[in-house]
Design a protein around this motif. Sequence first.
Motif, PDB file in Angstrom:
ATOM      1  N   ASN A  94      -7.031   1.367  -1.956  1.00 43.14           N
ATOM      2  CA  ASN A  94      -7.583   2.343  -1.011  1.00 43.14           C
ATOM      3  C   ASN A  94      -8.892   1.894  -0.405  1.00 43.14           C
ATOM      4  O   ASN A  94      -9.200   2.203   0.746  1.00 43.14           O
ATOM      5  CB  ASN A  94      -7.828   3.687  -1.705  1.00 43.14           C
ATOM      6  N   SER A  95      -9.715   1.227  -1.181  1.00 45.20           N
ATOM      7  CA  SER A  95     -11.024   0.817  -0.690  1.00 45.20           C
ATOM      8  C   SER A  95     -11.438  -0.444  -1.427  1.00 45.20           C
ATOM      9  O   SER A  95     -11.775  -0.383  -2.600  1.00 45.20           O
ATOM     10  CB  SER A  95     -12.049   1.931  -0.942  1.00 45.20           C
ATOM     11  N   VAL A 143      -7.096  -5.176  -7.706  1.00 45.09           N
ATOM     12  CA  VAL A 143      -7.524  -3.816  -7.373  1.00 45.09           C
ATOM     13  C   VAL A 143      -6.424  -2.885  -7.844  1.00 45.09           C
ATOM     14  O   VAL A 143      -5.264  -3.281  -7.936  1.00 45.09           O
ATOM     15  CB  VAL A 143      -7.785  -3.619  -5.857  1.00 45.09           C
ATOM     16  N   GLU A 144      -6.799  -1.647  -8.143  1.00 40.28           N
ATOM     17  CA  GLU A 144      -5.794  -0.706  -8.652  1.00 40.28           C
ATOM     18  C   GLU A 144      -4.854  -0.247  -7.547  1.00 40.28           C
ATOM     19  O   GLU A 144      -3.648  -0.370  -7.647  1.00 40.28           O
ATOM     20  CB  GLU A 144      -6.483   0.522  -9.250  1.00 40.28           C
ATOM     21  N   VAL A 151      -2.563  -5.849  -6.048  1.00 35.95           N
ATOM     22  CA  VAL A 151      -2.692  -4.399  -6.201  1.00 35.95           C
ATOM     23  C   VAL A 151      -1.878  -4.024  -7.434  1.00 35.95           C
ATOM     24  O   VAL A 151      -0.649  -4.061  -7.403  1.00 35.95           O
ATOM     25  CB  VAL A 151      -2.165  -3.649  -4.953  1.00 35.95           C
ATOM     26  N   ARG A 201     -15.603  -2.688   3.815  1.00 38.78           N
ATOM     27  CA  ARG A 201     -14.538  -2.281   2.887  1.00 38.78           C
ATOM     28  C   ARG A 201     -13.247  -2.141   3.667  1.00 38.78           C
ATOM     29  O   ARG A 201     -13.247  -1.572   4.768  1.00 38.78           O
ATOM     30  CB  ARG A 201     -14.877  -0.933   2.238  1.00 38.78           C
ATOM     31  N   THR A 202     -12.174  -2.618   3.080  1.00 36.89           N
ATOM     32  CA  THR A 202     -10.875  -2.538   3.745  1.00 36.89           C
ATOM     33  C   THR A 202      -9.864  -1.821   2.870  1.00 36.89           C
ATOM     34  O   THR A 202     -10.041  -1.728   1.656  1.00 36.89           O
ATOM     35  CB  THR A 202     -10.335  -3.935   4.103  1.00 36.89           C
ATOM     36  N   ARG A 203      -8.827  -1.321   3.502  1.00 40.17           N
ATOM     37  CA  ARG A 203      -7.675  -0.806   2.765  1.00 40.17           C
ATOM     38  C   ARG A 203      -6.674  -1.947   2.641  1.00 40.17           C
ATOM     39  O   ARG A 203      -6.505  -2.725   3.574  1.00 40.17           O
ATOM     40  CB  ARG A 203      -6.990   0.314   3.563  1.00 40.17           C
ATOM     41  N   ALA A 259      -2.621  -2.390   1.703  1.00 43.31           N
ATOM     42  CA  ALA A 259      -1.408  -1.618   1.445  1.00 43.31           C
ATOM     43  C   ALA A 259      -0.658  -2.123   0.217  1.00 43.31           C
ATOM     44  O   ALA A 259       0.048  -1.373  -0.437  1.00 43.31           O
ATOM     45  CB  ALA A 259      -0.487  -1.670   2.663  1.00 43.31           C
TER      46      ALA A 259
END
Lengths: 106, 730, 120
Positions: free
Chosen positions: C31-32, C27-28, C110, C81-83, C85
Motif C-alpha cells: 500500500n505504501s 513489503v507486506e 509483496v 512513497r509508491t503503491r 500492486a
Amino acid sequence: MAEAIVSVPAAVKSGELIELKALIRHPMETGFRHTQNGERIPRNIITEFSCTYAGEPVFSAKLYPSVTANPLLTFFLRAATTAELVFRWRGDNGFDVTERALLRVG
Amino acid sequence: MDTIDFNRRSFLVSSAMAGGGLAIGLQLPFGATSAQAAGGTPEVNAWVVIKPDDTVVVRVARSEMGQGTITGLAQLVAEELECDWSKVTTEYPTPGENLRRKRVWQSFSTGGSRGIRTSHDYVRRGGAAARIMLLQAAAQAWGVPASELAVDKGVITHATSGRRTTYGRMAAAAAKLAPPEAKSIQLKDPKAWKIAGKPLQRLGLVEKVTGRQIYGADLKLPGMVNATIRECPVFGGKLKSYDAAKVSGMKGVKQVLRVGDTAVAVVADTWWHAKKALDSLPVEWDYGDNVRVSSATIAADLKAGLDAPKAFVGNQSGNAPEALAAAASKIEAVYSYPYQNHAPMEPMNATARYTPEKCEVWVPTQDGESSFAAVLAASGLPADKCEVYKIDLGGGFGRRGAFQDYVRQAVLIAKQMPGTPVKLLWTREEDMRQGRYHPVMQCKLTGGFDADKRLTGLHMRLSGQSILASVRPAVVEKAGGKDPLSFQGVADGGEHSIGYSFPNLLIDHAMRNPHVPPGFWRGVNINQNAIFMECFMDELAHAAGQDPLAFRRQFMSRYPRNLAVLDAVAERIGWDKPAPAGRHRGLAQMKAFDSFVAAACEISVDSTGKKVKVHRIVAATDPGYAVNPAQIERQIAGSFVYGLSALFMQECTVKDGRIEQDNFHTYNSMRIAQMPKVECIVMPSGGPVWGGIGEPTICVAAPAVLNAYFRATGNRLRSVPLKNHGIELV
Amino acid sequence: MQSTLRELTGGAPVQRGRVKLQLPPLVENGNSVAFTVAVDSPMTADDHVRAIHVLTEQNPQPNVMSVRFGPRAGKAQFSSRTRLADSQTVHAVAELSDGSFWSDTVDVVVTLSACIGDLV
C-alpha cells in the motif's frame, strides 16, 4: 492535518546542501478502483509538484496514480541567500495548492 | 516453481560462515528440535545439513502451528535424501538469511493449506540434490562411478569392493561439489515412498506434550521487560489521550507509551503488573463514526444486498433468471453466517529489541517474511539491520500470517526503549477484540423446478463482506471490483471450484463491507459457502422428493473425484441402510484448496429439538497425495473441532462499533466429551495437482450436521451458531 | 512498462549503473512503499541529472513519478512513497545532461500475495 505541510531547516549557511520535505493531504484516487456496486471510481490525483527558490526551479515532479495517498516528497536544495520557497501542487478537478516558506540563510 | 538456487558459495566449509549461517536462531534458548550448531558443520545445500554424527538437519521455510507441516516437509526431504529418519531434526532459516541468499528457501507463507502442496517439488529436489552430491563425494573418494553406489538410511555402500561410509563422513566433501541441475533431478515415484507417505510420529511431539515446547508467550530473554497493549476498541477510531500519572507509580510499571495513533501500552517488569496498570489507566478514545455500527445495522445492510439489482458474478451458465422466471415451482431460502474470531490458545505476541544498529523480533508467525516486512516498515532500518526469529505457534488458523499488527506494535514500543528486549503479549480480551474476523455473510438461494420436479435453475446471491477488498485490494481492482475469493467452493474453476453442473446457474455477490476488519479464518469462505450450497441442496432434494445423495448425483457426472469422496462417506456411514434407532444422518461435499472432501454424520436430537449429540462423523479426503496419513487424520479431526465449535457456539457480534465477545465465556469451544468419533478415509488419487490438508475438511461437518438435524426434526436451521436457536451440543 | 520506457528515453539505450534505487526488499501489502533514488552527479551546469523516472513492471500503470532537477537542486536525490500492486521489479531511470540514460532496479516481494495464491 492541514492540507499541506512543508519542512524547511531553520538556521542555514550559504552554500549548504539542505533537505526539504513537502507533504500534502490528498486521496490519490487511482481511477482503477470500483465501488461495492462495481462502478469505477473516477481518477482524482495530484499530477504535478514544483518547488522554486527565489523564483528559480529547484525540483519538480510529475505524479501518477501509483503514488501513495498523501504524497510525501523529499529533495535537496543548495542554499544561497535568504529567499522565498514556493511549493505548488496541481492536479485533477482543478486542484491547485500553494505553500510558501521563507528560507533564512545567514 | 521449478528453479532452485543452490548457492555454491554457501557450501564452503568455514567455521565463521557455518557458525554464522547455522547459529542464527540456534543460540536462543528454545526449540528442542533446533540442532545445536557445531563449529564447522557444513550444509550440503540450503535444505540439508549433515553433522559428522550423521544427524540430519532439514531446513524448513514454513511454520509449525500444530498442523504437522514441518514433519511432512521433513519426510519429503528425507525420502529423497535417503537418510535415517530417526536422525532427522528440523530448523527454521530466518527471513534475513532467505533474503541474503536470494530467497533460496522461497516463500515462508504458511496458510491456504499450501505448506506442502506448493513446496513439495522444490523441497524434494533439495533432498535429492543433497543425496546426489553425497554419493558423488563418496564416488570421488573411492575413485568409482557413482552409479555403482547404493545408499540406504544414510549409509553408502559399494557392492563390488565392499566399501562403506556414512553421510556424516561425506558431508564436508559433498558441500564442496557443484549441485546438480534442479530440472534434471528425477524424483521418486510416490508409490516407492518409504518415509513420506507413512504415518510417522510428529517431530517435536514429545516436547509439546511434556511442556518443554517454548512458545512466544513463554520466551524469556536477558534484560527483557513485559508489555501489554490496548488498541481503540472501535475499529477506525483513534487514541485521544491517557493519564499516565495515574498508573506510573503502580508496582513494576516502567513506561506508559503511545503506540501509533490508535493504541496505548504499558511496559512493566512482569506482564501481570503491566496488565494491572493498563486495566487502571484512564484512556480517552476518539471513536469516530463507526461507533454507530451494530450487528443489527450490518444485518440490515446485508439483507438489502440480497435483492440489490447489481452484484459481482462469480459463476454462471445458461440463464438462471430466465429459468427461474419460467419455473413451474420454486423454493427460496435465506441463510446467514456470522463474524468469527480465530481465538488461538496463544494470544498475539511478539518480542522485539531495537537499536539504531539492529532490530530483532522473536515471533510466532505464519509467515516469517511478512513479519520481516513489518519489522522493516516499523523500524525504518534497512534489511541488513533487521532479523526475525520464528517460533512455533500456539495456534495460527490464519490470524498470524497476513496480519502482523502485533509485530509492528512490538517494534514501535521497543523503539521507545532502545536496547531493551520488550515482550508484548496481548490479553485474551485484546485478542478477542482486535481480531481479523471471518467475514459476515448472508445468502439467498432460489431453485426452480419444472413440472416433473427436475431442477431447471439455481441462483445463489451472496451478500456480505469481502476479505480481499480490505486485505488485498490490488486483486479486487484487477478483477473490476469483484472479490474472486468470495466464491470459494462454488467458483467456476481453480482450486475451489464448484462440484456440480446445473442447467442454469447464477452465483453472484453483492459486496457489503462493514468497518470490522476481515481476515482469513481457517477454511475462509468455504465455511459459509458449504453451508449455503450443501444445505440448500438438501432443501432442493426435499422439494423434489428425492434422497439427498441421489439428488446430488444427477449433477456430479462431470465431477468424479467429488463423487468418489461423497460415495465413500455415504458407504461407510451406511447411507443405503437404516440408521440406528433415534439417529439421523446428513452429508455434504466440497472441493477446496485442490482437495476433494466429504462428510457424513450421525446425530440424535432430543424431543425438544434443543439437545444435539453428534455420534459419528465419517470424513473422506482426496488430496492427490498423502505425505503423512496419520497427520491428515488428526488435521481432519482438528478441523471438525474448529468447525463444529463454530457451528454450535461461536459468533462475534457488534455493538457500538466494537466486538462484544471478549473471552471464552461468551465465545465457547467444544470439550472432549462433546467431540464425536471421527472416521477418516484418506483416499489420495494421484495426478498432477497436490491438494491441501489443513483447511478443506473444516467446511463439510457443519452442513452434514445441519442436514441431519432437518431429517431428525423437520426443522431447517439457516443461521448459525446454533446456540442462538437455544440448541446445545451434548 | 517497456513501451513507456521507450517513450521516456526516445529509444536511447539504457545502461545499468550510476543510479541507486532504494526500496525495501520485502513489503507486506504494497500500500505504501518508501523509496529513494540517488544519482552520483556534480550537478553543475555542464554535468547534471536532467530527470529521473520511476517505473513499475506490474502496476496498472507503469509510471510512478518523473522528476526534474533545477540548477538550485544541488543533489540528484529524492524520496517518496509508491503503491505496489504485487511482487515486482521497480526501475529508476536517470537522464543525464549528456543525453545518456542510466538505470537501477530493485525486486520487491509483496509477502501478502503468497497468502491467496493465484486467484486472478
